[in-house]
Design a protein around this motif. Sequence first.
Motif, PDB file in Angstrom:
ATOM      1  N   LEU A 337       3.471  34.710  35.972  1.00 50.30           N
ATOM      2  CA  LEU A 337       3.375  35.437  35.065  1.00 50.30           C
ATOM      3  C   LEU A 337       3.237  36.574  35.220  1.00 50.30           C
ATOM      4  CD1 LEU A 337       1.438  33.621  32.661  1.00 50.30           C
ATOM      5  CD2 LEU A 337       3.653  33.932  31.940  1.00 50.30           C
ATOM      6  N   VAL A 338       1.814  37.271  35.820  1.00 42.09           N
ATOM      7  CA  VAL A 338       1.543  38.461  36.172  1.00 42.09           C
ATOM      8  C   VAL A 338       3.266  39.294  37.266  1.00 42.09           C
ATOM      9  CG1 VAL A 338       0.048  40.000  37.542  1.00 42.09           C
ATOM     10  CG2 VAL A 338      -1.052  38.298  36.474  1.00 42.09           C
ATOM     11  N   ARG A 339       3.888  38.368  37.877  1.00 37.52           N
ATOM     12  CA  ARG A 339       4.690  39.004  38.369  1.00 37.52           C
ATOM     13  C   ARG A 339       5.558  39.081  37.916  1.00 37.52           C
ATOM     14  NH1 ARG A 339       5.835  35.743  44.482  1.00 37.52           N
ATOM     15  NH2 ARG A 339       3.524  36.582  45.438  1.00 37.52           N
ATOM     16  N   ALA A 340       6.069  38.636  36.949  1.00 36.37           N
ATOM     17  CA  ALA A 340       7.190  39.008  35.529  1.00 36.37           C
ATOM     18  C   ALA A 340       6.769  40.460  34.658  1.00 36.37           C
ATOM     19  CB  ALA A 340       7.147  37.572  34.735  1.00 36.37           C
ATOM     20  N   ALA A 341       5.390  39.847  35.074  1.00 34.03           N
ATOM     21  CA  ALA A 341       5.016  41.301  33.660  1.00 34.03           C
ATOM     22  C   ALA A 341       4.798  42.506  34.300  1.00 34.03           C
ATOM     23  CB  ALA A 341       3.419  41.049  33.255  1.00 34.03           C
ATOM     24  N   ASN A 342       4.950  42.434  35.770  1.00 34.34           N
ATOM     25  CA  ASN A 342       4.621  43.988  36.300  1.00 34.34           C
ATOM     26  C   ASN A 342       3.699  44.399  36.657  1.00 34.34           C
ATOM     27  OD1 ASN A 342       6.174  45.472  38.551  1.00 34.34           O
ATOM     28  ND2 ASN A 342       6.821  47.283  36.598  1.00 34.34           N
ATOM     29  N   ILE A 343       2.390  43.859  36.542  1.00 33.05           N
ATOM     30  CA  ILE A 343       1.460  44.133  36.466  1.00 33.05           C
ATOM     31  C   ILE A 343       1.196  44.730  37.737  1.00 33.05           C
ATOM     32  CG2 ILE A 343      -1.542  43.840  36.090  1.00 33.05           C
ATOM     33  CD1 ILE A 343      -0.020  41.764  33.901  1.00 33.05           C
ATOM     34  N   THR A 344       0.705  46.029  38.247  1.00 32.29           N
ATOM     35  CA  THR A 344       0.604  45.975  39.245  1.00 32.29           C
ATOM     36  C   THR A 344      -1.419  45.746  39.769  1.00 32.29           C
ATOM     37  OG1 THR A 344       1.924  48.206  39.705  1.00 32.29           O
ATOM     38  CG2 THR A 344      -0.587  48.249  40.435  1.00 32.29           C
ATOM     39  N   PRO A 345      -1.750  45.537  40.606  1.00 32.36           N
ATOM     40  CA  PRO A 345      -3.010  44.638  40.524  1.00 32.36           C
ATOM     41  C   PRO A 345      -3.978  45.691  40.666  1.00 32.36           C
ATOM     42  CG  PRO A 345      -1.436  43.466  42.280  1.00 32.36           C
ATOM     43  CD  PRO A 345      -0.272  44.532  41.529  1.00 32.36           C
ATOM     44  N   LEU A 346      -4.973  45.387  40.033  1.00 30.73           N
ATOM     45  CA  LEU A 346      -6.125  46.275  40.735  1.00 30.73           C
ATOM     46  C   LEU A 346      -7.233  47.088  41.903  1.00 30.73           C
ATOM     47  CD1 LEU A 346      -7.885  45.817  36.732  1.00 30.73           C
ATOM     48  CD2 LEU A 346      -6.445  47.473  37.583  1.00 30.73           C
TER      49      LEU A 346
END
Length: 346
Positions: A337-346
Motif C-alpha cells: 500500500l505504501v509503495r503504491a501510494a508513492n509515500i516517501t518515508p519520513l
Amino acid sequence: MHHPDRRRSLHVLTRLGAACLAGPLAAQAQPTQPPARLPSASAAAHFPQRALRLFNPFPVGGGPDGVSRLIAQKLGAAYQVPVVVDNRPGANGFLAIEAFRAASAPARDGHELIVLDLVHLAAYPWLFKRLPYDPERDFTPLLPLFRTHFFIAVGRHSPHHTLADLLAEAQRARLTYGSWAVGSPAHLGAAMLAEQTGTRMDHIVYKETAQLYADVANGTLSFALGTLATMRALVDGDRLRLLAVCASQRLGAHPQVPTVAEAGGPAGFTVAGINLLAGPAGLPPAVADQLWRDVGRSLQGPDVDAKFNAFGYEPFAMPRAELPAYLQAQRLTHQRLVRAANITPL
C-alpha cells in the motif's frame, strides 16, 4: 484556501485487489473464546510477583484507554496486584514504546506490557526511514484487543448527502480529505477509495484529530475517514454526517448507516483499525500463554460489550500461535500500500 500542515497530496494508487487494510487473514483466524471466568489468584501464583504496568500510547479518556483500564481492573482483581495504566501519548507512539522498552528490559518477565496499534508493527516500518524500535524483535505479540471500523464522514451542511453524491462530485472536481498521519488507516483508506473509483483527491495532514474533524464539520475538507471513538461528539452533536461504514456489513451501533458497497462505492471495501497487546521480547512462553488466556477472559462480559458498543469496537480474537503469521501478512500488505501510494518515508 489555506490548509494546515500540508505535507503532500496523494493522487493515484495502482490496482491492489482487495481493499481491506485490517487483515487478509482475519477471515481465516478462528475466534477462540476463553472460559468466562478469570482464574483465582492462587491459580496464577507463579505470575505475577509484583505490580503490572500497562503502557499506552493513547491519551487518557479515549477508546483504547477505556479498554486498557477495564483490562487493568479485571486483571488486578484476578491477580490481587495493582495493574497501572501508564499513558504516554504523542510522537507517533514512540514515547510509550521507548518507556516500555526501558522498563521491561531488566527482567522481560511480563510485568510490563504495552498496547499497540497495528500500524506500529505493520505500517511504520515502511513509513519511517529509522524507527526507535524493531517491530519484529522488540515485542512478544500476545493478542488483539479489538477491531474498529472506519466511517466516511462529511459535514452536516455538505451538499453530498450520500456516498454516491460524493463520488459523483469527485469525478467532476478534485476533493480534499484529511488524516492525522501519512500512512494512517484514514489516509490509505481514502486513497484506496480514490483509486478504486478512478478519482483524484488531495490528502491534507493534520497535527490534531480534533481540528481535522472540525474542518470536515465546517466544510474546509470535503470528507474524512474516522472511527466512532474519534468522531462521536461531532456525530452526536449533528455536526458530522456518516455516509457509509467501511465494513462488510452494517454495524449495530449505527444500523442506519449503509456499507460502502450499499452506498454506491466499491464492493468489499473495508478499512479497520486494530489494537493489540504485547509483552517484551524474550517473554517466557508460559507467561505469554497465561496472559493470552487471562486478558482474553477479561474481554468478556456485559461491561465489555457496553464499552465496545460505545466506541464502535468489535471483538477480534485469534489463537496466539496465529498472530505472528497475521502480523507478517499485515507488514507485506502495508508495504504494498505504501509503495503504491508513492509515500516517501519520513
